[in-house]
Enzyme design. Structure first.
Site, PDB file in Angstrom:
ATOM      1  CB  CYS A 270     -35.606  36.348  27.267  1.00 23.75           C
ATOM      2  SG  CYS A 270     -35.689  35.765  25.970  1.00 23.75           S
TER       3      CYS A 270
ATOM      4  CB  CYS B 292     -34.251  28.175  27.292  1.00 23.35           C
ATOM      5  SG  CYS B 292     -33.664  29.832  26.727  1.00 23.35           S
TER       6      CYS B 292
END
Length: 343
Positions: A96, A190
């Site tokens: 990411c 997350c």
């Protein structure tokens, strides 16, 4: 105060990005914020975008919103699922950071004419290399090893030389930011709310009972589904007649089998890495390597050949998992890394 240069600040709605923006504003930078919609966890963005907007209003800057959910799904989330399905252990944060948090964000910085990009990560850079943060309990350098080196000169990390406790204390002392100081910490991954297996259940068959084998191929017990296990795990499966701890030493995803052994069978003295991202051009060097987050860096000798790194460890490590990141450090300087292909 004279405006120095324009900075795009990644805003998450948390205390770290909020204080980063405030510190940069106080230093005289012209700042704008960017909230990125990444994963599609229900209700997440409504809460965090509202917090990011509150922070932007307080600091006095424009907040842009960029919807990257489709890109995130393709480049981060699906590889996360596929890696577990293959019996390996993923590292979605490093992917990411490369593709979205710094990849897409630098494109957006260019779009609005920003000279620099800033985030609330605890890490330092001199424009050529990353360095571990002064707060070693919060250092995030391991997860940023995969960021393209050509953007390092444009990165700013206001929190790299600060302690997390000081940042929270500072936020608590500022009228209007007290709520940011008392927010709970965000989860390590997350998009994982509880456990990764709970998440995987929506996409693949996780709870499929299978065989536990010893290293000679004998069936010695059963497990609850191979995706529940990573290399080095010692619980959650049965081993008939075992009088000492057994650990997962290998996973056969196709056969839904896990192979177990005693601790010495987890011993590893070398690894091969692929998909390298190195900040140095050296092809052979001595350094140290971290083979998992929150582990001690061990001394090693590295030979880079044909886009792979052949790493010989100078002391044995235990429980090395394919799919994880191996990150090289010269003292506190990060010199790159790669993905563990075999050990």
């Amino acid at each position: 105060m004279i405006n120095r240069k324009k900075v795009l600040v990644g805003m998450s709605g948390g205390v770290d990005s909020t204080m980063s923006a405030l510190l940069l504003k106080e230093e005289g930078y012209e700042i704008e914020g960017l909230y990125m919609k990444l994963h599609s966890k229900p209700g997440y963005h409504e809460i965090h975008l509202a917090r990011a907007q509150k922070a932007a209003d307080f600091v006095g800057m424009k907040l842009h919103v960029l919807d990257l959910q489709e890109t995130f799904n393709r480049k981060v989330f699906q590889p996360f699922i596929d890696t577990y399905a293959d019996g390996r252990t993923p590292n979605p944060c490093a992917l990411c950071n490369r593709s979205l948090k710094f990849g897409e964000m630098i494109k957006y910085a260019d779009k609005i004419g920003a000279d620099f990009l800033a985030t609330g990560h605890y890490i330092k850079t001199d424009g050529k290399y990353f360095y571990e943060a002064d707060d070693d309990t919060k250092d995030q350098s391991y997860f940023l090893f995969y960021v393209h080196k050509d953007i390092l000169p444009r990165l700013l990390f206001p929190l790299g030389e600060r302690k997390k406790s000081d940042i929270k204390e500072l936020a608590a002392s500022i009228d209007g930011l007290e709520s940011f100081a008392s927010q709970g910490e965000s989860s390590e991954i997350c998009f994982v709310e509880t456990t990764y297996t709970d998440l995987l259940k929506d996409y693949v068959e996780v709870d499929k009972v299978g065989e536990v084998l010893d290293k000679d191929g004998n069936v010695v017990g059963e497990h609850k589904g191979y995706m529940h296990y990573t290399i080095g795990k010692r619980k959650g499966f049965t081993v008939k007649g075992a009088h000492e701890p057994h650990y997962v030493v290998d996973i056969d995803a196709k056969k839904n089998q896990i192979i177990v052994g005693k601790k010495e069978e987890l011993e590893c003295n070398s690894v091969v890495l692929n998909n390298l991202n190195l900040y140095s051009d050296e092809k052979e060097f001595d350094t140290t390597v971290k083979l998992r987050y929150r582990t001690k860096a061990v001394a090693c000798h590295v030979v880079v050949k044909d886009d792979k790194a052949f790493v010989t460890l100078k002391e044995s490590v235990f429980g090395v998992a394919t799919g994880q990141a191996a990150v090289f450090y010269d003292d506190n300087k990060l010199i790159g890394g790669g993905w563990i292909e075999e050990n």
